[in-house]
Structure formats: C-alpha cells, structure tokens
Motif scaffolding. Sequence first.
Motif, PDB file in Angstrom:
ATOM      1  N   ASN A 160      95.605  63.412   6.929  1.00 50.98           N
ATOM      2  CA  ASN A 160      94.544  62.399   6.910  1.00 50.98           C
ATOM      3  C   ASN A 160      93.807  62.333   8.244  1.00 50.98           C
ATOM      4  O   ASN A 160      92.581  62.290   8.278  1.00 50.98           O
ATOM      5  N   GLU A 161      94.581  62.317   9.349  1.00 50.87           N
ATOM      6  CA  GLU A 161      93.947  62.328  10.661  1.00 50.87           C
ATOM      7  C   GLU A 161      93.089  63.596  10.813  1.00 50.87           C
ATOM      8  O   GLU A 161      91.963  63.539  11.327  1.00 50.87           O
ATOM      9  N   LEU A 164      89.895  63.160   8.930  1.00 51.09           N
ATOM     10  CA  LEU A 164      88.977  62.219   9.593  1.00 51.09           C
ATOM     11  C   LEU A 164      88.276  62.900  10.766  1.00 51.09           C
ATOM     12  O   LEU A 164      87.087  62.679  11.003  1.00 51.09           O
ATOM     13  N   ILE A 165      89.014  63.750  11.487  1.00 52.27           N
ATOM     14  CA  ILE A 165      88.373  64.444  12.614  1.00 52.27           C
ATOM     15  C   ILE A 165      87.407  65.515  12.091  1.00 52.27           C
ATOM     16  O   ILE A 165      86.346  65.747  12.674  1.00 52.27           O
ATOM     17  N   GLN A 166      87.742  66.131  10.953  1.00 55.12           N
ATOM     18  CA  GLN A 166      86.779  67.056  10.327  1.00 55.12           C
ATOM     19  C   GLN A 166      85.500  66.302   9.929  1.00 55.12           C
ATOM     20  O   GLN A 166      84.395  66.812  10.076  1.00 55.12           O
ATOM     21  N   ILE A 167      85.694  65.093   9.419  1.00 53.52           N
ATOM     22  CA  ILE A 167      84.535  64.265   9.037  1.00 53.52           C
ATOM     23  C   ILE A 167      83.682  63.965  10.265  1.00 53.52           C
ATOM     24  O   ILE A 167      82.453  64.061  10.228  1.00 53.52           O
ATOM     25  N   ILE A 168      84.349  63.599  11.359  1.00 50.35           N
ATOM     26  CA  ILE A 168      83.625  63.336  12.610  1.00 50.35           C
ATOM     27  C   ILE A 168      82.817  64.567  13.006  1.00 50.35           C
ATOM     28  O   ILE A 168      81.626  64.481  13.328  1.00 50.35           O
ATOM     29  N   LEU A 274      99.203  67.551  14.800  1.00 50.98           N
ATOM     30  CA  LEU A 274      97.780  67.289  14.569  1.00 50.98           C
ATOM     31  C   LEU A 274      96.919  68.383  15.201  1.00 50.98           C
ATOM     32  O   LEU A 274      95.987  68.896  14.571  1.00 50.98           O
ATOM     33  N   PHE A 275      97.257  68.773  16.430  1.00 55.50           N
ATOM     34  CA  PHE A 275      96.486  69.862  17.069  1.00 55.50           C
ATOM     35  C   PHE A 275      96.610  71.161  16.285  1.00 55.50           C
ATOM     36  O   PHE A 275      95.648  71.915  16.151  1.00 55.50           O
ATOM     37  N   GLY A 321      92.016  54.854  14.082  1.00 51.98           N
ATOM     38  CA  GLY A 321      93.422  55.106  14.333  1.00 51.98           C
ATOM     39  C   GLY A 321      94.272  54.726  13.143  1.00 51.98           C
ATOM     40  O   GLY A 321      93.755  54.387  12.081  1.00 51.98           O
ATOM     41  N   ARG A 322      95.584  54.820  13.371  1.00 49.60           N
ATOM     42  CA  ARG A 322      96.524  54.516  12.282  1.00 49.60           C
ATOM     43  C   ARG A 322      97.205  53.180  12.519  1.00 49.60           C
ATOM     44  O   ARG A 322      97.584  52.860  13.638  1.00 49.60           O
TER      45      ARG A 322
END
Lengths: 461, 461
Positions: A160-161, A164-168, A274-275, A321-322
């Motif tokens: 999910n994170e 969201l960063i792909q969306i950004i 995440l990285f 954030g979460r």
Amino acid sequence: MASQKPSIPKGTRDFGPVEMTKRNYIFDTIREVFTNYGFAPIETPAMENLSTLMGKYGEEGDKLLFKILNSGDYLKKADETLLSQKESTRLTTQISEKGLRYDLTVPFARFVVQHQHEISFPFKRFQIQSVWRADRPQKGRYREFYQCDADIVGSNSLMNETELIQIIEDVFHRLGIPTLVKINNRKILAGIAEILDASDKLTDITVAIDKLDKIGYEKVKQELSVKGLSNDQVMKLDPILKLEGSNLQKLHAIEQVLMQSETGLKGVRETQLLFELLQTAEVHIPVELDLTLARGLNYYTGSIIEVKAKDIDMGSICGGGRYDDLTGIFGLPDVSGVGISFGAERIFDVLEHLDLYPQTVNESTKVMFTNFGEKEQLFCLKIAKLIRQKGIRTEIFPDSVKMKKQMNYADQKNIPFVAIVGTNEMEQQKITLKNMNSGEQELLSIEEFMSKISQPLLIKK
Amino acid sequence: MASQKPSIPKGTRDFGPVEMTKRNYIFDTIREVFTNYGFAPIETPAMENLSTLMGKYGEEGDKLLFKILNSGDYLKKADETLLSQKESTRLTTQISEKGLRYDLTVPFARFVVQHQHEISFPFKRFQIQSVWRADRPQKGRYREFYQCDADIVGSNSLMNETELIQIIEDVFHRLGIPTLVKINNRKILAGIAEILDASDKLTDITVAIDKLDKIGYEKVKQELSVKGLSNDQVMKLDPILKLEGSNLQKLHAIEQVLMQSETGLKGVRETQLLFELLQTAEVHIPVELDLTLARGLNYYTGSIIEVKAKDIDMGSICGGGRYDDLTGIFGLPDVSGVGISFGAERIFDVLEHLDLYPQTVNESTKVMFTNFGEKEQLFCLKIAKLIRQKGIRTEIFPDSVKMKKQMNYADQKNIPFVAIVGTNEMEQQKITLKNMNSGEQELLSIEEFMSKISQPLLIKK
C-alpha cells in the motif's frame, strides 16, 4: 432594503472561470491517477455531529471547528447560569450539535465504521472535498480549502505504501512538478527513544535532529543536553547524528544502533522492504530516508511520507502515513490504515509559479458567432447546433450590439475563432471566420467552415 | 475516550463508490453540455456573510438558513437581556455572522456585483455545488444537496432562453430521460391580472387555473368567485380557461384577451418569439405553453421554465426563469439574468427508477492481480505498472491471504478480470487471466495478456 456592499467571509474565496479551470486540471489529474490504482470515490456530508469531531484534533483543533447553531429555539434548553455568566466555551455544545468537517480523515474513519458491513476490505477510497478551519487567515492559509485524500484501510501490507508513492510519482509527473519524497517510520523514532531510555523525549530528539543541517553537529548535541539527555545518551545517538550514504547504508547504520529495540528493528525492516518494493516498481522520483520527518507524530504509527517540490520553497505539497487504529475511537479496533493527502492550494501555487499549466486550461469556447440581428441569429442557431453536435464549444453572442463590444467579449474570454454572419454572408450561404490570434479573416462555405473549425487547435506555450 | 456509535446529522448523506459514480455521471453530463454552450465554471464559498443571505428567501427562508456560531468568546458582546430572556431569534445575529449558502442564485448575484469589473458581460456561468437548508428531512428532501445552475446575466435577449432550453434538451437526451418542457411568462400573468383589475389576486388566479385539469371548468369559476372575483371578471377570464390548440393558437387567444395590457402583450410577443427561435434551433423535445406554471412567482419577471420527466411522477427535475433585477439588492441595478437549475437528486431517482444508467458507471478497476506472496507481488508490480501506463485501472491485492478472500474482493468490486500469478506462472513468465463474468481462465504470455487486457470491454446492458 438598502443596497449592501457585497463581500465574503475572511479566509474564504470566490473562484472565477480561469481559476476554476486550473483547479479542475489539478483535481482531474489527481482523480485520474487515484482511479488508475483502483481507488473509489466517496463523499461525506459537510456537517458532522460535533461528537464525531470534538476531541479528535486536540484542544486547539476543537477551537478551530466551525460550529453550526442549532435550528429553532436553540436557547430553550440552555443552562441559565452559563448564559448569564457568558460562558461561551461551555455553552457551545448546548446550542450547537453539528460542525463543519475539519479534515477528511476523521469523517472517513466514521464512514468506515458506520458502513463496515457494506464495505469489502481492504477498502481503497479517495475523497476530494472542502474542509473548514477557523484559523487566523494569512497568506496561503484559508478557512475553506480542498483536500485530496487517498487511503487504504484494512491491510498491513507495505504494498500500500508502495502504491501511494507510485501515485505521488504519477501525479507530479503528469503535472510536470519535479519532487522529492521523504520517508520515515515512527517505529524507528520510537526505537531510538527506547534505546536512549528517553521515550518521553521523542519530540525533543526529532526537533534537535531536524536542526542538524542548520546549526551543525556540535550545537545539536548541546541542545540535546539542555533538553536533559545525559552524555551517555547523546553518545548513543552519535551514529544517528552522523548518518550518511545511501538509504540502505543509513538503514544499516540505524539497525546497528537499534539492535536492542524490537520496535526499532521492526521499523528498519519495514523501511528496507519498502525501498525494495519501490525499486521493483521502478519508482524514479527520489525517495529519501529522513529521520527528522515527524509530521503528525502522535498520529502515525508506521510509515511517514512527505513530498516537497524541488527548486521552490513551498513546504510540503503532499503528505501522509500509516495509522494503526484510527477507527478504534468509533468502535472498530485494530483496523490499520495508510493514506496520503495532496495539498491542492500549494500545488496550485507551484504550478502558477513555475508556469506549468498546459495551454488547454485556457481554452473555453472555441467559436463565437456574432449577432447582427434577428435574421442573422436564426441563421447562426442552425450552424451552431451542427457544431455543438461535434462536441465543439460554441456560443452565439445573445445581443445584437456593436461589433466592437462583441469582439471584446470574445477577446476577453480567450475565444480563438469568431464566425461573422451578416447580410452578405447569408445571401451567399457563407461564413466569415476570423482567427483571433492571427487576425486573419476568410470567407468560407459552410462545409469549409465546419471542416476548419473541427481541426484541433495548435498548442502554443 | 469511550467509543461512540457513529452517525451523521439527519437529512445528510454519505455517498459510497457506487452512488458516487452514478452521481458523477449526472454531473459530468450536465457540465459537458454547459461548457458546450460556452458557460464557464465558478465556485463560491460554502459560508456567506449572513447579511448576504438574510431577507433573500422570505421569513421562512431566514429560519431555514444554517448559521455558523462565531469563533472565540462569541457571547462576550451579546446583549444580556436577550440572553436572560432566551430570545433565540433576536440573539442569532449577535452570536453568528455567517451562514451556509441556501441556493446558488444569491451567492451568484453577490459574485457578479463583487467582481463586476473583472467580468465581461454577458456573463455565462455555471455552478455545481452543495446547498444547505434546515428543512424538516423527509423522503427525497435533504438538508444538504447539490444544485447545478447555469445563468446568463447582462443580456435581455431571448436567445438566452432558447439556449437554456437547448441545454435542457441536450442534457436529458444524453441521459436518456424523455421529458416535457413547460414555459410561461410572468408578464402574461401580470397582464391577465391587470385586465381583470385584480393585480392583487395574481396568485389566487394562477392557483385556480392550475386546478382546471383536476376539478373542471365550473368549479374553477366557483373558486374564483369565492376568492372575490366578480362575475364580470370571471367572464373576462373565460377565454383563458378554455384555452386549447397549439402553443401559437393559445398565444393568439391570449393576445385577444390582453389587447388592453401593454405588459401582457409584451409577454405574448416574447413567448411568440421564443417559440420561433426554438423552431429554428430545431428543438425536438415538446415545449408547451402552460399558464398555470408560476414557480417563483415573486421572483421571476419574464420567462418561466419547468421540466418534467415523462412517464414518471417525480415533480420538476429542472426549472428556471428570468429575473430582471437580481443584483439590485447588492448595488448593481438593471442587470437582467436568466437561468436554469437541474435537480440532481431527482434526476438520480429518475435514472434509478427507469434503469437508465449506462453499463460504464459500474466499472471501476479493470484488472486485479492476486497476491500469493512477496516474490509474486514483485513480479506483479512490474506488470501492473505497464498496464497502468496504458491508462487501464489496475490493482494488486495488497495482502497474501486466502484466494477466496481475494476473489470475493474482486467480485464485490465488480472487477471484470483477475490476473493470477503463482509459482507456475512466474517460472513460465506467464499470467493466468480469469474472466470474472464467464469464469473462463487462460494461461497467457505477457504480450498476449497485455493485448487482451487493452481491448475494450463489451458493453452489456
């Protein structure tokens, strides 16, 4: 009634056509990317029960809520002592039971709990709506503004994170804004405080670390001493203060420090994963681990995300954030959520400042017919209808007034083509087409006119 | 804090993804047609100064305004006598200076006056925003609902009325709703009252005429007598009560009656011209002259327009008219305006009832990737990225949970394709594609998968 000079409440704004078109360009871009990742839209009421809102944003937040006066005889049941003593604060909940939403997160949490049996989890929703805050208005701070939120609830996965960063990345790529994403993890921060045996000083520590760039290593150490950290504690923090290298190198260094903190190590592992996910997803915008990132510290429990525009000093233009237990307050515990919020107002300012709006946002009507009288307007009605059927935005100037006034109107509305129909044109069944950019005029048959007007405009920047 | 059962204020609604998509379909359709006719979007703040709103909607309207409690120590300057006597109504303006907008027309009038020097007239604007009314909630009546308004100010031309009726035709044609447009003219009504020497009985007369279909000719005449009209007056009204034939025949009959009323004849000529313009513009929906149409009687000064859906008893789904001096109250006299407002809530109900939503409103995500674990999700991340780049809405289920749960999710979200990637698929660099409608599964190469997923869905109704 005497006439009154019209105005709007301070901190609020009217949006005219030009601003609206630009704002819609931003909202449409964000909306398109959200839906491209399977997020579905919801809307909640502007008014929520005060019991839903109060206590969720801290004491200061309670004060900043706009409260709605109860309808009817609202004083009837109010406490007389409070009234006579003018106890504004304590009287509030007796004469007001509704407030305007302050953000989209609390109404969303309320929505999830209220509709939990209709929702299939994980629930991916986006919401683009106004919020209201009785803040002191100042440059760039309004009492009514839009938020654009995407959240996933009911899933702990770091996918999910990643998403969201792909969306950004996608949103700012489409908007053409070069950005830098900073991430952190609340568990790492908690781990550091735990290792130092200073969990109560979490905020002091992050504030001090935050100043590293500005005041330097030695002064930060001094500040930490002033805040009550022992030499021993400051020594333990040393590797953190001297962090450098790639994200993974930094994480490795942090890992060494946090060996004794289960929470801290969990935060490190989450961030490593995440990285890894971001690398696989070929995210190309820079994503940087930043331990000083502590937005919403008392709120988030895992990942923390913040986005800044490069080359322009504008603060954060997106963040999130979460939070592990947002819906608990409404009776549904242990549902994890993670989300981001785009700051439409600041994005608007960045696009203005960097002049990044595409030419298309300035287009409104494509062709305007002049009005020379009743006969001419009947002729124009027929042609205009044909053009509109092709989806081409068309106007007929409604009044038969001076040509100059009609041309001014077209000019001010940025209409690229004016179709001039007078007696001559009607006799010949032709139309004079004026290109408002070049000033050129051509006498065209109706077929030629239709074909010309159907061609896409050349985009000039 | 103890957990609380979440709820929203009565008369307000949450909109989930399915409703949102349907509502957006309505708003998008209306917005597209508005812009096709050169109307430009504006937005005004949710909160207006109470001085802008009060006195504009009658005494009842003032009560139905939602008022915002002033921030801070709002009781400080309040009158002590009013407080001790609990004079709710008179205290209101002392503790509240802002209210939520009640409609879009008054804020628009305020906008026009406030921004008159930035606007080029005639100003064609549309506005799609919520309004709030402290009405008693009941079936189909809400305290928060959307209005979709288009208005032209600064032009007296009947071309504007023509265009608004063309817009009505286009919107309902696109939505597939068969409709009937009724029009009237306030000047005709005023002329009738003038001829009867009963200008004070204008409302009684139209109310009585309105009952013609239901109670018949004789009873209407009786009712008019009861309301105080003399035999002579009722006689004069006879041709109006016996109106029949085409619109132009009716207008001709009315013209005979109104020969002595300048205002009345003006209304007849305006209406004749409007019918002529509508004919030239080839408006195909039925437009019918209806003298009983008197909506907003005290408000409109010229044309009055109302739209009903055929074959369904739903009241008016769109309405409007001309008001000659709306901005006068804000200090800008003699600016004529004409506008229409689409009732989104009722249009929603009509579309539901007649099952007229296109299949596309049910589409959200097109393809969902299952999640079988960390390795698989890395594989899926890469493919999903490629698909999204083609603008195809794609999700990866974020958690590696039971297949059944993942399939249920896809099913409930109405996702037509599920891409299944397990160890086998990864080894072969292939993807199993499941069609959720037919249940069919195919093992495809990545190229075959990309090609298949890029094809448009067959639309089934």
